[in-house]
Motif scaffolding. Structure first.
Motif, short mmCIF file in Angstrom:
data_model
loop_
_atom_site.label_atom_id
_atom_site.label_comp_id
_atom_site.label_asym_id
_atom_site.label_seq_id
_atom_site.Cartn_x
_atom_site.Cartn_y
_atom_site.Cartn_z
N LYS A 179 0.81 -1.21 0.00
CA LYS A 179 0.00 0.00 0.00
C LYS A 179 0.85 1.27 0.00
O LYS A 179 0.39 2.33 -0.42
N ALA A 180 2.08 1.15 0.49
CA ALA A 180 2.93 2.34 0.59
C ALA A 180 3.23 2.94 -0.78
O ALA A 180 3.33 4.16 -0.93
N ASP A 181 3.39 2.11 -1.79
CA ASP A 181 3.69 2.65 -3.13
C ASP A 181 2.61 2.30 -4.15
O ASP A 181 2.83 2.39 -5.36
N ASN A 182 1.43 1.88 -3.67
CA ASN A 182 0.28 1.58 -4.54
C ASN A 182 0.63 0.56 -5.64
O ASN A 182 0.35 0.77 -6.82
N SER A 183 1.26 -0.51 -5.23
CA SER A 183 1.62 -1.53 -6.21
C SER A 183 1.32 -2.92 -5.67
O SER A 183 1.24 -3.12 -4.46
N VAL A 202 -6.55 -8.96 -14.63
CA VAL A 202 -6.55 -8.88 -13.17
C VAL A 202 -7.56 -7.81 -12.72
O VAL A 202 -7.65 -6.73 -13.31
N TRP A 203 -8.29 -8.15 -11.63
CA TRP A 203 -9.35 -7.27 -11.16
C TRP A 203 -9.17 -6.94 -9.69
O TRP A 203 -8.78 -7.79 -8.88
N SER A 204 -9.44 -5.67 -9.36
CA SER A 204 -9.58 -5.23 -7.97
C SER A 204 -11.08 -5.15 -7.68
O SER A 204 -11.85 -4.62 -8.50
N ALA A 232 0.29 -1.70 -10.99
CA ALA A 232 -0.12 -0.55 -10.17
C ALA A 232 -1.53 -0.77 -9.64
O ALA A 232 -2.41 -1.28 -10.33
N ASN A 233 -1.76 -0.38 -8.38
CA ASN A 233 -3.09 -0.52 -7.76
C ASN A 233 -3.33 0.64 -6.79
O ASN A 233 -2.78 0.67 -5.69
N THR A 234 -4.12 1.58 -7.24
CA THR A 234 -4.41 2.76 -6.40
C THR A 234 -5.75 2.64 -5.71
O THR A 234 -6.23 3.60 -5.09
#
Length: 269
Positions: A179-183, A202-204, A232-234
């Motif tokens: 979570k610190a670098d949104n990855s 890939v899905w969030s 990347a995952n924001t």
């Protein structure tokens, strides 16, 4: 072709003596190139004649040595020529021709050797360049591996196992979320290669209400060796899923092709 009979026919002696026609000489020369035995016999005939006539070399033969000096790149080093009395018979035409033939044969051999040396050097250069590339690639791979291990061992990393779904129960994957670098790092070793015309997507997901958001497709999945992908995952993801979709991806997941799914929980290691 009976090489032995050809050698014993006497034509090689006539060739050395320069008594053949241009056509016949050319035929002998071509056979010398094809058959080492014939070449060896010609050289032996020449050597015998040169040995017999060495005591009667003409005074004017010094230019032959100049040719040899030039061809062998001996520079200006003086080559001593010993002159003796002119013999009763004029051997100059023959010995000059024989010496020129020997020089020519020597130059031909040297040229072939140089070509082989150039080929060897070229091959060695290619092999060295390839080896250097492999060493550099290994260094890069090692650096990437160390970096990945550092990421995965971070105490704040969130590991989310993704289990197989429905008829794809043997499939599996794992998400490492930083979570610190949104990855996220996706370990997709448990997925098969995508069929032709298909890609993994890939899905969030948020669960209430259920809302899928695409994190992108893995276009190079089949050619990637380690099957670990940085994405990347924001989003404030509550779950992750992977589906098999047509090339280019889909706007929403095809649930019949949901291979893996994993929920982020407070107790997730």
């Amino acid at each position: 072709m009976d090489i032995k009979a050809y050698i014993e026919s006497g034509i090689l002696e006539l060739y050395v003596a320069g008594s053949l026609s241009e056509k016949e000489s050319k035929e002998v020369y071509e056979l010398m190139l094809k058959h080492p035995e014939i070449l060896q016999e010609v050289l032996e005939i020449e050597a015998s004649v040169i040995k017999l006539t060495s005591a009667v070399s003409p005074k004017s033969s010094s230019h032959i040595f100049n040719i040899i000096k030039e061809k062998l790149k001996l520079g200006d080093n003086e080559v001593k020529v010993v002159s003796i009395n002119k013999p009763k018979y004029n051997w100059f035409t023959y010995t000059g021709w024989a010496a020129a033939l020997i020089v020519g044969a020597g130059l031909l051999w040297t040229l072939n050797q140089n070509k082989q040396l150039e080929a060897d050097i070229t091959t060695a250069d290619i092999e060295n360049a390839y080896l250097e590339e492999q060493i550099e690639a290994a260094k890069n791979d090692l650096a990437a591996t160390k970096n990945l291990l550092n990421v995965l061992r971070d105490k704040d990393i969130i590991a989310v196992p993704l289990g197989g779904q429905g008829e794809f129960e043997n499939a599996y994957a794992k998400v490492y979320w930083n979570k610190a670098d949104n990855s996220i790092y996706l370990d997709a070793q448990g997925l098969p290669n995508a069929p032709e015309g298909k890609v993994w997507q890939v899905w969030s997901l948020t669960l209430n209400p259920l809302t899928p958001t695409s994190l992108g497709t893995i276009d190079d999945f089949n050619t990637d060796d380690n099957k670990i992908f940085a994405i990347a995952n924001t989003f404030e993801s509550q779950a992750f899923g992977i589906t098999l979709e047509p090339e280019g991806g889909s706007e929403s997941p095809t649930m019949e092709q949901l291979y893996t799914l994993g929920v982020v929980t407070p107790s997730t290691p």
